[in-house]
Design a protein around this motif. Structure first.
Motif, PDB file in Angstrom:
ATOM      1  N   GLY A   1       0.826  -1.403  -0.016  1.00 20.06           N
ATOM      2  CA  GLY A   1      -0.050  -0.080  -0.059  1.00 20.06           C
ATOM      3  C   GLY A   1       1.093   1.329   0.163  1.00 20.06           C
ATOM      4  N   GLU A   2       2.059   1.272  -0.060  1.00 16.87           N
ATOM      5  CA  GLU A   2       2.875   2.149  -0.044  1.00 16.87           C
ATOM      6  C   GLU A   2       4.092   2.321  -1.356  1.00 16.87           C
ATOM      7  OE1 GLU A   2       5.190   2.822   3.366  1.00 16.87           O
ATOM      8  OE2 GLU A   2       3.475   2.795   4.723  1.00 16.87           O
ATOM      9  N   ASP A   3       4.291   3.351  -1.864  1.00 16.19           N
ATOM     10  CA  ASP A   3       5.128   3.242  -3.074  1.00 16.19           C
ATOM     11  C   ASP A   3       6.450   2.899  -2.413  1.00 16.19           C
ATOM     12  OD1 ASP A   3       3.463   4.650  -4.629  1.00 16.19           O
ATOM     13  OD2 ASP A   3       4.270   6.611  -4.433  1.00 16.19           O
ATOM     14  N   SER A   4       7.301   2.011  -3.334  1.00 14.94           N
ATOM     15  CA  SER A   4       8.533   1.293  -3.031  1.00 14.94           C
ATOM     16  C   SER A   4       9.600   1.985  -3.662  1.00 14.94           C
ATOM     17  CB  SER A   4       8.345  -0.164  -3.210  1.00 14.94           C
ATOM     18  OG  SER A   4       9.704  -0.705  -2.836  1.00 14.94           O
ATOM     19  N   LEU A   5      10.242   2.704  -3.022  1.00 19.88           N
ATOM     20  CA  LEU A   5      11.630   3.501  -3.433  1.00 19.88           C
ATOM     21  C   LEU A   5      12.857   2.826  -3.034  1.00 19.88           C
ATOM     22  CD1 LEU A   5      10.176   7.208  -3.015  1.00 19.88           C
ATOM     23  CD2 LEU A   5       9.796   5.707  -4.820  1.00 19.88           C
ATOM     24  N   SER A   6      13.818   2.584  -4.224  1.00 23.52           N
ATOM     25  CA  SER A   6      14.810   1.932  -3.769  1.00 23.52           C
ATOM     26  C   SER A   6      15.958   3.287  -3.603  1.00 23.52           C
ATOM     27  CB  SER A   6      15.290   1.192  -4.825  1.00 23.52           C
ATOM     28  OG  SER A   6      14.768   0.008  -5.152  1.00 23.52           O
ATOM     29  N   PRO A   7      16.973   3.004  -2.914  1.00 22.07           N
ATOM     30  CA  PRO A   7      17.849   3.950  -2.556  1.00 22.07           C
ATOM     31  C   PRO A   7      18.720   4.191  -4.037  1.00 22.07           C
ATOM     32  CG  PRO A   7      18.158   2.485  -0.679  1.00 22.07           C
ATOM     33  CD  PRO A   7      17.298   1.775  -1.837  1.00 22.07           C
ATOM     34  N   ASN A   8      19.327   5.102  -4.166  1.00 29.03           N
ATOM     35  CA  ASN A   8      19.935   5.576  -5.299  1.00 29.03           C
ATOM     36  C   ASN A   8      21.335   4.982  -5.696  1.00 29.03           C
ATOM     37  OD1 ASN A   8      21.301   7.481  -3.651  1.00 29.03           O
ATOM     38  ND2 ASN A   8      22.059   8.505  -5.348  1.00 29.03           N
ATOM     39  N   ARG A   9      21.637   4.122  -4.505  1.00 32.49           N
ATOM     40  CA  ARG A   9      22.855   3.320  -4.591  1.00 32.49           C
ATOM     41  C   ARG A   9      23.034   2.466  -3.140  1.00 32.49           C
ATOM     42  NH1 ARG A   9      27.514   4.565  -1.222  1.00 32.49           N
ATOM     43  NH2 ARG A   9      27.535   6.636  -0.593  1.00 32.49           N
ATOM     44  N   HIS A  10      23.992   1.537  -3.287  1.00 35.82           N
ATOM     45  CA  HIS A  10      23.973   0.598  -1.973  1.00 35.82           C
ATOM     46  C   HIS A  10      24.831   1.440  -0.979  1.00 35.82           C
ATOM     47  CE1 HIS A  10      22.838  -3.309  -3.965  1.00 35.82           C
ATOM     48  NE2 HIS A  10      23.395  -2.716  -4.807  1.00 35.82           N
ATOM     49  N   VAL A  11      24.140   1.527   0.223  1.00 35.20           N
ATOM     50  CA  VAL A  11      24.482   2.491   1.234  1.00 35.20           C
ATOM     51  C   VAL A  11      25.903   2.076   1.822  1.00 35.20           C
ATOM     52  CG1 VAL A  11      22.130   3.577   1.787  1.00 35.20           C
ATOM     53  CG2 VAL A  11      23.200   1.502   2.883  1.00 35.20           C
ATOM     54  N   GLU A  12      26.274   0.759   1.671  1.00 34.52           N
ATOM     55  CA  GLU A  12      27.348   0.260   2.287  1.00 34.52           C
ATOM     56  C   GLU A  12      28.433   0.128   1.630  1.00 34.52           C
ATOM     57  OE1 GLU A  12      24.295  -2.953   2.430  1.00 34.52           O
ATOM     58  OE2 GLU A  12      24.457  -1.345   1.097  1.00 34.52           O
ATOM     59  N   ILE A  13      28.196   0.672   0.190  1.00 27.85           N
ATOM     60  CA  ILE A  13      29.414   0.616  -1.010  1.00 27.85           C
ATOM     61  C   ILE A  13      29.745   2.106  -1.207  1.00 27.85           C
ATOM     62  CG2 ILE A  13      30.052  -0.048  -3.207  1.00 27.85           C
ATOM     63  CD1 ILE A  13      27.993  -2.615  -2.991  1.00 27.85           C
ATOM     64  N   ASP A  14      30.887   2.526  -0.910  1.00 32.46           N
ATOM     65  CA  ASP A  14      31.109   4.009  -0.980  1.00 32.46           C
ATOM     66  C   ASP A  14      32.484   4.023  -2.132  1.00 32.46           C
ATOM     67  OD1 ASP A  14      29.498   5.012   1.010  1.00 32.46           O
ATOM     68  OD2 ASP A  14      30.911   4.355   2.525  1.00 32.46           O
ATOM     69  N   ASP A  15      33.288   2.972  -2.424  1.00 30.22           N
ATOM     70  CA  ASP A  15      34.038   3.002  -3.369  1.00 30.22           C
ATOM     71  C   ASP A  15      34.276   1.511  -3.965  1.00 30.22           C
ATOM     72  OD1 ASP A  15      35.755   1.705  -1.600  1.00 30.22           O
ATOM     73  OD2 ASP A  15      36.539   3.316  -0.736  1.00 30.22           O
ATOM     74  N   TRP A  16      35.159   1.716  -5.004  1.00 26.07           N
ATOM     75  CA  TRP A  16      35.559   0.167  -5.539  1.00 26.07           C
ATOM     76  C   TRP A  16      36.023  -0.813  -4.474  1.00 26.07           C
ATOM     77  CZ3 TRP A  16      32.994   0.058  -9.886  1.00 26.07           C
ATOM     78  CH2 TRP A  16      32.973   1.112 -10.811  1.00 26.07           C
ATOM     79  N   GLY A  17      36.742  -0.529  -3.437  1.00 23.40           N
ATOM     80  CA  GLY A  17      37.273  -1.356  -2.645  1.00 23.40           C
ATOM     81  C   GLY A  17      36.021  -1.800  -1.978  1.00 23.40           C
ATOM     82  N   ASP A  18      35.212  -1.356  -1.327  1.00 24.26           N
ATOM     83  CA  ASP A  18      33.767  -1.683  -0.878  1.00 24.26           C
ATOM     84  C   ASP A  18      32.978  -2.439  -1.726  1.00 24.26           C
ATOM     85  OD1 ASP A  18      34.356  -0.298   1.388  1.00 24.26           O
ATOM     86  OD2 ASP A  18      32.797   1.381   0.934  1.00 24.26           O
ATOM     87  N   LEU A  19      32.993  -2.340  -3.065  1.00 15.71           N
ATOM     88  CA  LEU A  19      32.204  -3.025  -4.061  1.00 15.71           C
ATOM     89  C   LEU A  19      32.828  -4.493  -4.162  1.00 15.71           C
ATOM     90  CD1 LEU A  19      30.238  -3.369  -6.224  1.00 15.71           C
ATOM     91  CD2 LEU A  19      31.987  -2.645  -7.844  1.00 15.71           C
ATOM     92  N   LEU A  20      34.373  -4.647  -4.292  1.00 11.65           N
ATOM     93  CA  LEU A  20      34.860  -5.701  -4.419  1.00 11.65           C
ATOM     94  C   LEU A  20      34.654  -6.871  -3.163  1.00 11.65           C
ATOM     95  CD1 LEU A  20      38.265  -4.858  -6.276  1.00 11.65           C
ATOM     96  CD2 LEU A  20      36.077  -5.818  -7.337  1.00 11.65           C
ATOM     97  N   ASP A  21      34.637  -6.099  -1.982  1.00 11.82           N
ATOM     98  CA  ASP A  21      34.528  -6.643  -0.774  1.00 11.82           C
ATOM     99  C   ASP A  21      33.120  -7.502  -0.622  1.00 11.82           C
ATOM    100  OD1 ASP A  21      37.122  -5.920   0.296  1.00 11.82           O
ATOM    101  OD2 ASP A  21      36.206  -4.312   1.394  1.00 11.82           O
ATOM    102  N   MET A  22      32.030  -6.400  -1.137  1.00  7.42           N
ATOM    103  CA  MET A  22      30.643  -7.013  -1.092  1.00  7.42           C
ATOM    104  C   MET A  22      30.472  -8.353  -2.387  1.00  7.42           C
ATOM    105  SD  MET A  22      27.444  -6.933  -0.218  1.00  7.42           S
ATOM    106  CE  MET A  22      27.077  -5.289   0.475  1.00  7.42           C
ATOM    107  N   ILE A  23      31.384  -8.120  -3.429  1.00  9.73           N
ATOM    108  CA  ILE A  23      31.143  -9.113  -4.168  1.00  9.73           C
ATOM    109  C   ILE A  23      31.842 -10.388  -3.593  1.00  9.73           C
ATOM    110  CG2 ILE A  23      32.088  -9.958  -6.418  1.00  9.73           C
ATOM    111  CD1 ILE A  23      31.850  -7.022  -7.497  1.00  9.73           C
ATOM    112  N   ALA A  24      32.841 -10.343  -2.937  1.00  9.23           N
ATOM    113  CA  ALA A  24      33.622 -11.511  -2.220  1.00  9.23           C
ATOM    114  C   ALA A  24      32.699 -12.056  -1.125  1.00  9.23           C
ATOM    115  CB  ALA A  24      34.781 -10.907  -1.628  1.00  9.23           C
ATOM    116  N   HIS A  25      32.000 -11.116  -0.645  1.00 11.76           N
ATOM    117  CA  HIS A  25      31.132 -11.716   0.605  1.00 11.76           C
ATOM    118  C   HIS A  25      29.760 -12.463  -0.179  1.00 11.76           C
ATOM    119  CE1 HIS A  25      28.977 -11.787   4.423  1.00 11.76           C
ATOM    120  NE2 HIS A  25      27.752 -11.307   3.378  1.00 11.76           N
ATOM    121  N   ILE A  26      29.279 -11.964  -1.010  1.00  6.86           N
ATOM    122  CA  ILE A  26      27.947 -12.608  -1.755  1.00  6.86           C
ATOM    123  C   ILE A  26      28.723 -14.088  -2.027  1.00  6.86           C
ATOM    124  CG2 ILE A  26      26.344 -12.358  -3.204  1.00  6.86           C
ATOM    125  CD1 ILE A  26      26.453  -9.562  -3.011  1.00  6.86           C
TER     126      ILE A  26
END
Length: 496
Positions: A259-284
């Motif tokens: 019953g409410e609009d579902s709005l996604s954030p404009n980016r992943h809040v825990e990923i601030d740079d490429w290092g964070d991204l590679l860490d997230m990829i490795a985690h998943i």
């Protein structure tokens, strides 16, 4: 008796005319008194026709006035090819091409002087993705279904795509709306997309839930995970699912409030740079045991240079198993016009740039490149493979195979073909048993025609297409080989 009947009809007619005149008079008074529309205020009643004709204009142009190759975002020739392929009919033409071959940038494939004989046909070979994952994926097809979430599209649309993908031997991307039973029921290979809201694998606060991630990965059908950073039609902005399209079931699948609009954030809040991204990829990848890649849009070379340089520093095992590159011309159900029109590089430029960067850093066999963005016909797909893609995915091509008429109602829950609506009145027009066959035939038609192009230029596998097999029309009407116009790596400086 006859006179009385005629008199009755005359009186009824006069009454009807009187009612119409009264209605027009009331409308005229209202138009004259209202203040928000100057045309109607100055031209009561008649001014209303402007709004009517403006609303109907796009549809009249589509059916009566636009030439076969004039419309946007997709012209009639493109849609007709998909429809003929989906119907299993012939896509042969008579009398000559209707395509204007003088438009700059038009690709022309270079036919071989001595092409292989008919019994030496080109055929698609499977390709491995994620060789270092615990469960690598041997992808059978170079052409697959791009992300379309349950919520953005309807239940019968998801069912038809799932079943059709199984029949065609291709994968289906869930889109960011999580995994539904309807994705699974067809038995096809599935790529689970993790959007910025992490639907289906989220905690109440929107963070990633590893237990839910494991539950999704436990399905044998789920072969890969795609971490969505951006999509072509709205780079830098999250997804929008209007409240009227959020049923109780969709809310439960996504893990959101109905019953409410579902709005996604404009980016992943825990990923601030490429290092964070590679860490997230490795985690998943560690949690799921399956290949993990990213989906993004190119805005320039520098970010990808930084990404690939960091991968080399950390080691190839840190790399995403694939990069899905969406073009700025990509589609979506709802996006602000400035983002849709003006932000993000076209796939025609971005794919060449990113494939060069990947290959220069020695990652061609490690990071698979998936092209997406208005690639719906065989020539589009063959060009993408020649430009450096390992795979091509399409969303709107498969929407056309489902029966989409480009009504441009995707964001209003009133789609007349039942594809992007949850209104049962419209969904009943989409018969799953019929549409699943259209989906399969379209996919097989693309694959066959791309293999035909590969055969014509003299290679035995579509992925052996290279830039030298394509010529691009120049502004003066001549054509030049694509590898001369876009030489591999020459325009990219060597990084220290």
């Amino acid at each position: 008796m006859m006179f009385s009947f005629v008199e009755f009809l005359a009186q009824a007619f006069l009454f009807l005319v009187g009612v119409i005149v009264l209605i027009l008079l009331l409308v005229a008074i209202y138009d004259r008194l209202q203040t928000h529309d100057a045309i109607r205020r100055n031209y009561p009643v008649i001014g209303r026709f402007r709004g009517l004709f403006t609303a109907l204009g796009e549809f009249f142009r589509q059916y009566f006035f636009a030439m076969d190759r004039e419309e946007l975002p997709f012209n009639r020739a493109q849609r007709d090819w998909v429809n003929h392929a989906a119907e299993g009919g012939s896509n042969t033409l008579a009398f000559g091409s209707t395509r204007d071959l003088t438009i700059p940038g038009t690709p022309i494939f270079v036919n071989a002087a001595f092409p292989p004989l008919d019994n030496q046909y080109a055929s698609t070979e499977p390709m491995i993705i994620g060789p270092t994952a615990r469960q690598p994926y041997m992808a059978p097809s170079f052409f697959n279904i791009s992300g379309m979430s349950y919520g953005a599209i309807s239940r019968p649309a998801v069912q038809a795509l799932s079943r059709g993908a199984k029949k065609a031997g291709i994968w289906m991307n869930t889109g960011e709306g999580a995994l539904s039973p309807y994705h699974l029921e067809g038995g096809c290979d599935i790529v689970f997309q993790i959007g910025t809201a992490k639907y289906g694998v989220r905690n109440p606060d929107g963070s990633l839930n590893d237990d839910k991630l494991r539950e999704v990965a436990a399905h044998d059908a789920v072969k890969m995970f795609e971490l969505k950073l951006a999509q072509g039609a709205k780079p830098g902005k999250g997804g929008i699912l209007p409240a009227e399209k959020i049923t109780a079931e969709i809310a439960q699948i996504r893990g959101i409030v109905p019953g409410e609009d579902s709005l996604s954030p404009n980016r992943h809040v825990e990923i601030d740079d490429w290092g964070d991204l590679l860490d997230m990829i490795a985690h998943i990848r560690e949690v799921t045991g399956k290949p993990v890649g990213i989906k993004t849009v190119a805005g320039g070379a520098e970010p990808f240079e930084d990404l690939f340089r960091l991968i080399i520093e950390r080691g190839e095992d840190s790399a995403p198993d694939f990069i899905t590159l969406d073009g700025g011309e990509g589609g979506t159900g709802a996006s602000p016009m400035p983002l849709m029109d003006l932000v993000g590089m076209s796939i025609r430029e971005a794919l060449l740039m990113v494939s060069d960067l990947r290959d220069r850093h020695g990652l061609k066999d490690r990071v698979r490149l998936i092209a997406s963005g208005k690639l719906v016909n065989p020539g589009d797909v063959a060009w993408a493979l020649a430009a450096g893609a390992d795979f091509v995915t399409s969303a709107r091509g498969f929407m056309f195979s489902l029966g989409c008429i480009q009504a441009l109602k995707c964001n209003k829950n009133t789609c007349p073909t039942g594809i992007t609506t949850h209104d049962p009145r419209f969904q009943k027009g989409l018969v799953v048993e019929v549409k699943e066959d259209r989906v399969a035939r379209y996919a097989k038609g693309i694959i066959k025609e791309v293999e035909t192009i590969a055969h014509s230029v003299g290679v035995t596998e579509p992925r052996q297409l290279r830039r030298r097999h394509v010529r691009l029309v120049m502004a003066d009407g001549t054509s030049r080989p694509m590898h001369e116009v876009f030489p591999r790596g020459h325009e990219i400086p060597t990084m220290p």
